[in-house]
Motif scaffolding. Structure first.
Motif, PDB file in Angstrom:
ATOM      1  N   VAL A 149       0.867  -1.180   0.000  1.00 58.33           N
ATOM      2  CA  VAL A 149       0.000   0.000   0.000  1.00 58.33           C
ATOM      3  C   VAL A 149       0.903   1.228   0.000  1.00 58.33           C
ATOM      4  CG1 VAL A 149      -1.968   1.144   1.064  1.00 58.33           C
ATOM      5  CG2 VAL A 149      -1.649  -1.318   1.374  1.00 58.33           C
ATOM      6  N   VAL A 150       0.967   1.914  -1.145  1.00 58.30           N
ATOM      7  CA  VAL A 150       1.990   2.947  -1.317  1.00 58.30           C
ATOM      8  C   VAL A 150       1.434   4.364  -1.351  1.00 58.30           C
ATOM      9  CG1 VAL A 150       3.550   1.358  -2.497  1.00 58.30           C
ATOM     10  CG2 VAL A 150       1.932   2.739  -3.844  1.00 58.30           C
ATOM     11  N   ALA A 151       0.108   4.517  -1.239  1.00 59.10           N
ATOM     12  CA  ALA A 151      -0.469   5.860  -1.367  1.00 59.10           C
ATOM     13  C   ALA A 151      -1.834   5.935  -0.705  1.00 59.10           C
ATOM     14  CB  ALA A 151      -0.588   6.250  -2.837  1.00 59.10           C
ATOM     15  N   VAL A 152      -2.262   7.169  -0.474  1.00 59.92           N
ATOM     16  CA  VAL A 152      -3.623   7.461  -0.025  1.00 59.92           C
ATOM     17  C   VAL A 152      -4.391   7.999  -1.229  1.00 59.92           C
ATOM     18  CG1 VAL A 152      -5.058   8.912   1.460  1.00 59.92           C
ATOM     19  CG2 VAL A 152      -2.921   7.927   2.347  1.00 59.92           C
ATOM     20  N   GLY A 153      -5.582   7.489  -1.431  1.00 60.45           N
ATOM     21  CA  GLY A 153      -6.405   7.945  -2.547  1.00 60.45           C
ATOM     22  C   GLY A 153      -6.925   6.777  -3.351  1.00 60.45           C
ATOM     23  N   GLU A 154      -7.687   7.056  -4.300  1.00 58.73           N
ATOM     24  CA  GLU A 154      -7.882   8.287  -5.022  1.00 58.73           C
ATOM     25  C   GLU A 154      -8.882   9.166  -4.280  1.00 58.73           C
ATOM     26  OE1 GLU A 154     -10.004   9.137  -9.394  1.00 58.73           O
ATOM     27  OE2 GLU A 154      -9.424   7.119  -8.804  1.00 58.73           O
ATOM     28  N   CYS A 155      -8.488  10.389  -4.016  1.00 56.68           N
ATOM     29  CA  CYS A 155      -9.351  11.318  -3.302  1.00 56.68           C
ATOM     30  C   CYS A 155      -9.260  12.678  -3.975  1.00 56.68           C
ATOM     31  CB  CYS A 155      -8.945  11.406  -1.837  1.00 56.68           C
ATOM     32  SG  CYS A 155      -7.230  11.913  -1.543  1.00 56.68           S
ATOM     33  N   GLY A 156     -10.128  13.588  -3.580  1.00 52.90           N
ATOM     34  CA  GLY A 156     -10.057  14.906  -4.188  1.00 52.90           C
ATOM     35  C   GLY A 156     -11.401  15.594  -4.249  1.00 52.90           C
ATOM     36  N   LEU A 157     -11.585  16.391  -5.309  1.00 56.13           N
ATOM     37  CA  LEU A 157     -12.805  17.181  -5.481  1.00 56.13           C
ATOM     38  C   LEU A 157     -13.292  17.059  -6.924  1.00 56.13           C
ATOM     39  CD1 LEU A 157     -11.640  20.473  -3.689  1.00 56.13           C
ATOM     40  CD2 LEU A 157     -12.986  18.603  -2.687  1.00 56.13           C
ATOM     41  N   ARG A 215     -11.646  17.841 -10.719  1.00 50.36           N
ATOM     42  CA  ARG A 215     -12.363  18.227 -11.930  1.00 50.36           C
ATOM     43  C   ARG A 215     -13.286  19.389 -11.612  1.00 50.36           C
ATOM     44  NH1 ARG A 215     -15.723  14.404 -16.255  1.00 50.36           N
ATOM     45  NH2 ARG A 215     -15.681  15.948 -17.941  1.00 50.36           N
ATOM     46  N   GLU A 216     -13.112  20.466 -12.348  1.00 53.55           N
ATOM     47  CA  GLU A 216     -13.911  21.681 -12.163  1.00 53.55           C
ATOM     48  C   GLU A 216     -13.838  22.186 -10.721  1.00 53.55           C
ATOM     49  OE1 GLU A 216     -15.295  23.325 -14.612  1.00 53.55           O
ATOM     50  OE2 GLU A 216     -14.829  21.824 -16.143  1.00 53.55           O
ATOM     51  N   ALA A 217     -12.688  22.024 -10.095  1.00 53.53           N
ATOM     52  CA  ALA A 217     -12.528  22.427  -8.690  1.00 53.53           C
ATOM     53  C   ALA A 217     -11.120  22.950  -8.464  1.00 53.53           C
ATOM     54  CB  ALA A 217     -12.826  21.239  -7.775  1.00 53.53           C
ATOM     55  N   ARG A 218     -10.626  23.733  -9.397  1.00 53.65           N
ATOM     56  CA  ARG A 218      -9.219  24.135  -9.372  1.00 53.65           C
ATOM     57  C   ARG A 218      -8.850  24.909  -8.113  1.00 53.65           C
ATOM     58  NH1 ARG A 218      -8.625  26.249 -15.670  1.00 53.65           N
ATOM     59  NH2 ARG A 218      -9.387  24.318 -16.634  1.00 53.65           N
ATOM     60  N   GLU A 219      -9.598  25.966  -7.826  1.00 51.24           N
ATOM     61  CA  GLU A 219      -9.227  26.831  -6.707  1.00 51.24           C
ATOM     62  C   GLU A 219      -9.267  26.084  -5.379  1.00 51.24           C
ATOM     63  OE1 GLU A 219     -11.469  30.415  -6.658  1.00 51.24           O
ATOM     64  OE2 GLU A 219     -10.795  31.073  -8.637  1.00 51.24           O
ATOM     65  N   ASP A 220     -10.327  25.327  -5.144  1.00 46.41           N
ATOM     66  CA  ASP A 220     -10.443  24.610  -3.873  1.00 46.41           C
ATOM     67  C   ASP A 220      -9.403  23.510  -3.757  1.00 46.41           C
ATOM     68  OD1 ASP A 220     -12.523  26.233  -3.118  1.00 46.41           O
ATOM     69  OD2 ASP A 220     -14.105  24.794  -3.588  1.00 46.41           O
ATOM     70  N   GLU A 279      -6.733  19.576 -16.656  1.00 52.64           N
ATOM     71  CA  GLU A 279      -6.903  20.988 -16.360  1.00 52.64           C
ATOM     72  C   GLU A 279      -5.902  21.850 -17.143  1.00 52.64           C
ATOM     73  OE1 GLU A 279      -9.412  21.978 -14.656  1.00 52.64           O
ATOM     74  OE2 GLU A 279     -10.091  20.110 -13.735  1.00 52.64           O
ATOM     75  N   SER A 280      -5.799  23.108 -16.769  1.00 55.60           N
ATOM     76  CA  SER A 280      -4.979  24.077 -17.494  1.00 55.60           C
ATOM     77  C   SER A 280      -3.500  23.987 -17.106  1.00 55.60           C
ATOM     78  CB  SER A 280      -5.473  25.495 -17.186  1.00 55.60           C
ATOM     79  OG  SER A 280      -5.222  25.797 -15.814  1.00 55.60           O
ATOM     80  N   TRP A 281      -2.651  24.639 -17.923  1.00 53.22           N
ATOM     81  CA  TRP A 281      -1.244  24.725 -17.584  1.00 53.22           C
ATOM     82  C   TRP A 281      -1.051  25.507 -16.292  1.00 53.22           C
ATOM     83  CZ3 TRP A 281       3.193  22.974 -16.993  1.00 53.22           C
ATOM     84  CH2 TRP A 281       4.292  23.787 -16.712  1.00 53.22           C
ATOM     85  N   ASP A 282      -1.856  26.529 -16.062  1.00 47.00           N
ATOM     86  CA  ASP A 282      -1.725  27.304 -14.825  1.00 47.00           C
ATOM     87  C   ASP A 282      -1.907  26.412 -13.603  1.00 47.00           C
ATOM     88  OD1 ASP A 282      -1.205  29.657 -16.121  1.00 47.00           O
ATOM     89  OD2 ASP A 282      -3.251  30.438 -15.986  1.00 47.00           O
ATOM     90  N   MET A 283      -2.864  25.491 -13.660  1.00 46.76           N
ATOM     91  CA  MET A 283      -3.060  24.589 -12.526  1.00 46.76           C
ATOM     92  C   MET A 283      -1.909  23.598 -12.418  1.00 46.76           C
ATOM     93  SD  MET A 283      -6.272  22.223 -11.392  1.00 46.76           S
ATOM     94  CE  MET A 283      -6.304  21.575  -9.707  1.00 46.76           C
ATOM     95  N   ALA A 284      -1.472  23.086 -13.558  1.00 49.93           N
ATOM     96  CA  ALA A 284      -0.340  22.153 -13.540  1.00 49.93           C
ATOM     97  C   ALA A 284       0.892  22.827 -12.946  1.00 49.93           C
ATOM     98  CB  ALA A 284      -0.048  21.665 -14.947  1.00 49.93           C
ATOM     99  N   ARG A 285       1.150  24.064 -13.368  1.00 45.10           N
ATOM    100  CA  ARG A 285       2.320  24.782 -12.860  1.00 45.10           C
ATOM    101  C   ARG A 285       2.208  25.015 -11.352  1.00 45.10           C
ATOM    102  NH1 ARG A 285       3.349  30.138 -16.003  1.00 45.10           N
ATOM    103  NH2 ARG A 285       1.295  30.554 -15.104  1.00 45.10           N
ATOM    104  N   ALA A 286       1.012  25.345 -10.884  1.00 43.12           N
ATOM    105  CA  ALA A 286       0.814  25.547  -9.442  1.00 43.12           C
ATOM    106  C   ALA A 286       1.075  24.253  -8.679  1.00 43.12           C
ATOM    107  CB  ALA A 286      -0.600  26.044  -9.177  1.00 43.12           C
TER     108      ALA A 286
END
Length: 265
Positions: free
Chosen positions: A91-99, A134-139, A161-168
């Motif tokens: 068990v190498v990770a937590v998830g899949e989780c998110g918004l 998905r559709e939850a970039r800011e949060d 998502e966008s490059w801006d989100m990827a870069r962040a």
């Protein structure tokens, strides 16, 4: 050798593999796929993904709750999740989780609470998190930044998502994983994100049984088709498939800390 960094082996269609998961895995191995991360989406199916990981040397798994799982955050016990996520080296990770606000706008508060609980567990046990957004970039970025200060690491999987989100996310030392979506005709903007994402921070996945790449689009996805995803990445970056495979495999082992167990299997 390639690694399918995100697949749901407990859910794939085995009709083209004589109904046998081993046959499906061997089809992938014959194409140079050397490892698979079988991702949990609901604690009720953790035993299934863990059993699969235990049965094969080249499979790992995770423990987590998908944002669209029918679960109230109040019922998500961090102690229970911690216990599952610490079940062993497989068990190498937590998830899949998110918004995911694309499919469900009415459960934002519940999704955020579930996500925070899982981010907290990932920080506490020192394992990376697999993030669905998905559709939850800011949060999503707000919560990743909050827990990054506590040592959080992880990957944004099946990135759309966008490059801006990827870069962040890259600025937070996260990895970006791309699926068969990058081969779709209408995914030109996403292919530009692939070009800009540093190869040393990039993973490839199938997300099988979902999102089969071209030329298999519309079919139930298979782990062996991670090769098509990697070839698309290689073409976009002007690299050979071998170099892309080596880089993404190294990235996988670095993020999930699986190199030792892989070499020992």
């Amino acid at each position: 050798m390639l690694i399918d960094s995100h697949c749901h082996l407990d859910r794939i269609d085995l009709s083209q593999a004589d109904g046998d998961l081993t046959v499906a895995l061997n089809q992938a191995r014959a194409r140079g796929v050397s490892g698979f991360l079988c991702v949990d989406i609901d604690l009720d199916n953790f035993n299934d993904v863990y059993r699969i990981a235990q049965a094969y040397d080249d499979i790992w798994c995770s423990a987590g709750v998908h944002p669209l799982a029918k679960m109230n955050a109040v019922d998500l016990s961090t102690d229970h999740l911690t216990q599952l996520a610490m079940s062993g080296d497989k068990v190498v990770a937590v998830g899949e989780c998110g918004l995911d606000y694309y499919y469900d706008q009415d459960s934002k508060a519940n999704q955020q609470e579930m996500f925070e609980k899982q981010l907290s567990v990932a920080c506490d046990i020192g394992k990376p998190v697999i993030v669905h957004t998905r559709e939850a970039r800011e949060d999503t970025l707000h919560l990743l930044r909050k827990y990054s200060a506590k040592g959080l690491q992880g990957v944004l999987h099946c990135f759309t998502e966008s490059w801006d989100m990827a870069r962040a996310a890259l600025d937070l030392d996260f990895y970006i994983s791309f699926s068969g979506i990058i081969t779709f005709r209408n995914a030109e903007e996403l292919r530009e994100v692939v070009k800009q994402t540093p190869i040393e921070r990039l993973l490839v996945e199938t997300d099988s049984p979902y999102l089969a790449p071209v030329p298999y689009r519309g079919k139930s996805n298979q782990p062996q088709w991670v090769v098509e995803v990697a070839q698309c990445v290689a073409d976009l970056k002007g690299l050979s498939l071998d170099k892309t495979a080596q880089a993404t495999t190294d990235n996988f082992h670095r993020l999930f800390k699986t190199r030792q167990s892989a070499e020992g299997s």
